[in-house]
Write an enzyme that holds these catalytic residues in place. Structure first.
Site, mmCIF file in Angstrom:
data_model
loop_
_atom_site.group_PDB
_atom_site.id
_atom_site.type_symbol
_atom_site.label_atom_id
_atom_site.label_comp_id
_atom_site.label_asym_id
_atom_site.label_seq_id
_atom_site.Cartn_x
_atom_site.Cartn_y
_atom_site.Cartn_z
ATOM 1 N N PRO A 1 17.403 37.047 106.006
ATOM 2 C CA PRO A 1 18.842 37.107 105.758
ATOM 3 C C PRO A 1 19.641 37.377 104.599
ATOM 4 O O PRO A 1 18.738 37.204 103.703
ATOM 5 C CB PRO A 1 19.078 35.513 106.356
ATOM 6 C CG PRO A 1 17.472 35.246 107.156
ATOM 7 C CD PRO A 1 16.642 36.143 106.430
ATOM 8 N N PHE A 2 20.912 37.698 104.612
ATOM 9 C CA PHE A 2 21.472 37.932 103.387
ATOM 10 C C PHE A 2 20.885 39.103 102.503
ATOM 11 O O PHE A 2 20.944 39.248 101.422
ATOM 12 C CB PHE A 2 21.696 36.724 102.643
ATOM 13 C CG PHE A 2 22.050 35.644 103.397
ATOM 14 C CD1 PHE A 2 23.503 35.511 103.827
ATOM 15 C CD2 PHE A 2 21.428 34.607 103.810
ATOM 16 C CE1 PHE A 2 23.971 34.501 104.540
ATOM 17 C CE2 PHE A 2 21.858 33.282 104.533
ATOM 18 C CZ PHE A 2 23.369 33.459 105.090
ATOM 19 N N ARG A 3 20.262 40.208 103.215
ATOM 20 C CA ARG A 3 19.676 41.147 102.565
ATOM 21 C C ARG A 3 18.519 40.879 101.672
ATOM 22 O O ARG A 3 18.146 41.558 100.527
ATOM 23 C CB ARG A 3 20.743 42.117 102.089
ATOM 24 C CG ARG A 3 21.746 42.633 102.942
ATOM 25 C CD ARG A 3 22.649 43.666 102.333
ATOM 26 N NE ARG A 3 21.803 44.837 102.223
ATOM 27 C CZ ARG A 3 21.308 45.853 103.328
ATOM 28 N NH1 ARG A 3 21.766 45.608 104.385
ATOM 29 N NH2 ARG A 3 20.890 47.013 102.937
ATOM 30 N N LEU A 4 18.101 39.867 101.746
ATOM 31 C CA LEU A 4 16.855 39.179 100.843
ATOM 32 C C LEU A 4 15.637 39.436 101.383
ATOM 33 O O LEU A 4 14.661 38.825 101.692
ATOM 34 C CB LEU A 4 16.892 37.758 100.341
ATOM 35 C CG LEU A 4 18.341 37.282 99.722
ATOM 36 C CD1 LEU A 4 18.280 35.624 99.648
ATOM 37 C CD2 LEU A 4 18.462 38.101 98.264
ATOM 38 N N HIS A 5 15.367 40.912 101.738
ATOM 39 C CA HIS A 5 14.369 41.461 102.483
ATOM 40 C C HIS A 5 13.018 41.237 101.648
ATOM 41 O O HIS A 5 12.939 40.789 100.417
ATOM 42 C CB HIS A 5 14.499 42.875 102.645
ATOM 43 C CG HIS A 5 15.891 43.069 103.238
ATOM 44 N ND1 HIS A 5 16.308 42.605 104.240
ATOM 45 C CD2 HIS A 5 16.896 44.306 102.852
ATOM 46 C CE1 HIS A 5 17.630 43.046 104.551
ATOM 47 N NE2 HIS A 5 17.868 43.905 103.728
#
Length: 210
Positions: free
Chosen positions: A185-189
């Site tokens: 989520p939230f581009r916190l890959h």
């Protein structure tokens, strides 16, 4: 759907077992085969021409093991010519349904003739004919020219086993870099990279910022 951490350890740093990245790839690949509606073995392969300009296209992953990732093509095609001049490549498999991708890069070698023969024999007969009829990557004056070549090659091999063209071969990318990417989520890959100096070297691994 993938597990919360997709099989990736929460902490990852330092030496890695020789088979660790390939074992992880096999787990992800098995889940992709179950989840992807089309071609879970589709991968982009990037090479470079004589000027160094990158060139990328989709191919199919036809074999994989601890030695690397294998695809087959015409050696006289653009990618075949580029690999003859610069035997290095990078690739990526993206599994959208699982929100995962695997990237790799390294030197490229030709597979043995026996390996190429074995896979060519397993192909559909029409695909075998196509390997003879198509002058891959060469200019095609009209679609009819290709259709006529298919008719001619079909007639030539009627009633007999179709041999593998000498120019139709397999290439193995032997990774020195192998990265597993998983959506968060939230581009916190989540990203874990395995690296080694040579295809025979020992793996090191570590987590990367997204």
């Amino acid at each position: 759907m993938p597990t919360p951490h997709d099989g990736l350890p929460e902490t990852a740093q330092g030496p890695a077992d020789e088979d660790m990245p390939f074992d992880l790839f096999e787990r992800w690949y098995a889940e992709a085969e179950a989840a992807e509606p089309n071609d879970p073995n589709a991968m982009a392969i990037a090479t470079a021409d004589a000027t160094g300009l990158p060139d990328v296209r989709m191919v199919l992953l036809k074999h994989r093991d601890s030695q690397g990732f294998v695809f087959f093509t015409n050696a006289t095609s653009a990618k075949g010519r580029e690999l003859a001049a610069n035997s290095q490549a990078s690739g990526v498999l993206h599994w959208k349904s699982l929100r995962r991708q695997v990237r790799f890069r390294g030197p490229v070698e030709r597979v043995t003739p026996n390996e190429s023969d074995a896979y060519f024999t397993s192909r559909a007969r029409d695909s075998q004919v196509g390997a003879w009829a198509s002058q891959q990557s060469s200019p095609l004056p009209a679609r009819k020219v290709l259709k006529d070549a298919v008719v001619a090659e079909t007639a030539r091999f009627e009633g007999q086993q179709i041999p593998r063209p000498a120019h139709w071969i397999g290439y193995r990318v032997r990774p020195t870099y192998l990265e597993f990417w998983s959506d968060r989520p939230f581009r916190l890959h989540d990203r874990i990279a395995f690296t080694r100096m040579t295809p025979q070297g020992a793996w090191e691994h570590g987590r990367l910022y997204p």
